[in-house]
Motif scaffolding. Sequence first.
Motif, PDB file in Angstrom:
ATOM      1  N   ARG A 161       0.831  -1.210   0.000  1.00 17.76           N
ATOM      2  CA  ARG A 161       0.000   0.000   0.000  1.00 17.76           C
ATOM      3  C   ARG A 161       0.866   1.261   0.000  1.00 17.76           C
ATOM      4  O   ARG A 161       0.544   2.237  -0.681  1.00 17.76           O
ATOM      5  N   MET A 162       1.966   1.242   0.745  1.00 18.67           N
ATOM      6  CA  MET A 162       2.878   2.397   0.760  1.00 18.67           C
ATOM      7  C   MET A 162       3.465   2.628  -0.631  1.00 18.67           C
ATOM      8  O   MET A 162       3.500   3.756  -1.121  1.00 18.67           O
ATOM      9  N   GLU A 163       3.930   1.552  -1.250  1.00 21.77           N
ATOM     10  CA  GLU A 163       4.554   1.668  -2.565  1.00 21.77           C
ATOM     11  C   GLU A 163       3.574   2.159  -3.633  1.00 21.77           C
ATOM     12  O   GLU A 163       3.964   2.854  -4.561  1.00 21.77           O
ATOM     13  N   ARG A 164       2.316   1.793  -3.491  1.00 23.32           N
ATOM     14  CA  ARG A 164       1.299   2.191  -4.468  1.00 23.32           C
ATOM     15  C   ARG A 164       0.648   3.528  -4.126  1.00 23.32           C
ATOM     16  O   ARG A 164      -0.219   4.008  -4.851  1.00 23.32           O
ATOM     17  N   GLY A 165       1.054   4.127  -2.998  1.00 23.71           N
ATOM     18  CA  GLY A 165       0.490   5.408  -2.597  1.00 23.71           C
ATOM     19  C   GLY A 165      -0.911   5.304  -2.043  1.00 23.71           C
ATOM     20  O   GLY A 165      -1.662   6.278  -2.028  1.00 23.71           O
ATOM     21  N   ARG A 166      -1.283   4.114  -1.575  1.00 20.36           N
ATOM     22  CA  ARG A 166      -2.633   3.876  -1.043  1.00 20.36           C
ATOM     23  C   ARG A 166      -2.747   4.204   0.441  1.00 20.36           C
ATOM     24  O   ARG A 166      -3.848   4.234   0.984  1.00 20.36           O
ATOM     25  N   THR A 167      -1.594   4.407   1.097  1.00 21.40           N
ATOM     26  CA  THR A 167      -1.590   4.753   2.507  1.00 21.40           C
ATOM     27  C   THR A 167      -0.525   5.810   2.743  1.00 21.40           C
ATOM     28  O   THR A 167       0.469   5.870   2.019  1.00 21.40           O
ATOM     29  N   ALA A 168      -0.757   6.643   3.720  1.00 25.13           N
ATOM     30  CA  ALA A 168       0.194   7.709   4.034  1.00 25.13           C
ATOM     31  C   ALA A 168       1.460   7.116   4.655  1.00 25.13           C
ATOM     32  O   ALA A 168       1.387   6.169   5.433  1.00 25.13           O
ATOM     33  N   VAL A 169       2.583   7.686   4.275  1.00 26.59           N
ATOM     34  CA  VAL A 169       3.865   7.293   4.849  1.00 26.59           C
ATOM     35  C   VAL A 169       4.254   8.390   5.836  1.00 26.59           C
ATOM     36  O   VAL A 169       4.427   9.547   5.444  1.00 26.59           O
ATOM     37  N   THR A 170       4.360   8.027   7.105  1.00 30.76           N
ATOM     38  CA  THR A 170       4.681   9.010   8.130  1.00 30.76           C
ATOM     39  C   THR A 170       6.183   9.287   8.158  1.00 30.76           C
ATOM     40  O   THR A 170       6.979   8.543   7.587  1.00 30.76           O
ATOM     41  N   VAL A 171       6.555  10.333   8.852  1.00 32.23           N
ATOM     42  CA  VAL A 171       7.972  10.651   9.027  1.00 32.23           C
ATOM     43  C   VAL A 171       8.660   9.493   9.742  1.00 32.23           C
ATOM     44  O   VAL A 171       9.773   9.091   9.365  1.00 32.23           O
ATOM     45  N   GLN A 172       8.002   8.945  10.736  1.00 32.66           N
ATOM     46  CA  GLN A 172       8.551   7.790  11.453  1.00 32.66           C
ATOM     47  C   GLN A 172       8.767   6.616  10.492  1.00 32.66           C
ATOM     48  O   GLN A 172       9.805   5.947  10.540  1.00 32.66           O
ATOM     49  N   ASP A 173       7.805   6.377   9.608  1.00 29.54           N
ATOM     50  CA  ASP A 173       7.944   5.317   8.596  1.00 29.54           C
ATOM     51  C   ASP A 173       9.168   5.578   7.719  1.00 29.54           C
ATOM     52  O   ASP A 173       9.926   4.656   7.416  1.00 29.54           O
ATOM     53  N   LEU A 174       9.343   6.827   7.289  1.00 33.40           N
ATOM     54  CA  LEU A 174      10.475   7.170   6.427  1.00 33.40           C
ATOM     55  C   LEU A 174      11.809   6.847   7.090  1.00 33.40           C
ATOM     56  O   LEU A 174      12.717   6.315   6.446  1.00 33.40           O
TER      57      LEU A 174
END
Length: 71
Positions: free
Chosen positions: A35-48
């Motif tokens: 979902r992250m790769e497809r832009g279907r979910t938000a990527v947080t700063v913590q995720d980054l």
Amino acid sequence: MVPVGSKIRMLRQKSKLTQAELAAKLGISQAEVSRMERGRTAVTVQDLYKISSALDVPVTALLDEADFHKA
């Protein structure tokens, strides 16, 4: 500008990791990585920060167009 999800995918593939392997490093599901790769979910700063550590690249490689091409 290349979307963050696309950068994650390209850097993951460059690192020769599957989505499942990256997910295991991040402690999340493979579906969430997808979902992250497809832009279907938000990527947080913590995720980054977690993703950059797992892929052994600077956080800026996920955000900055110039650094992305160097990674």
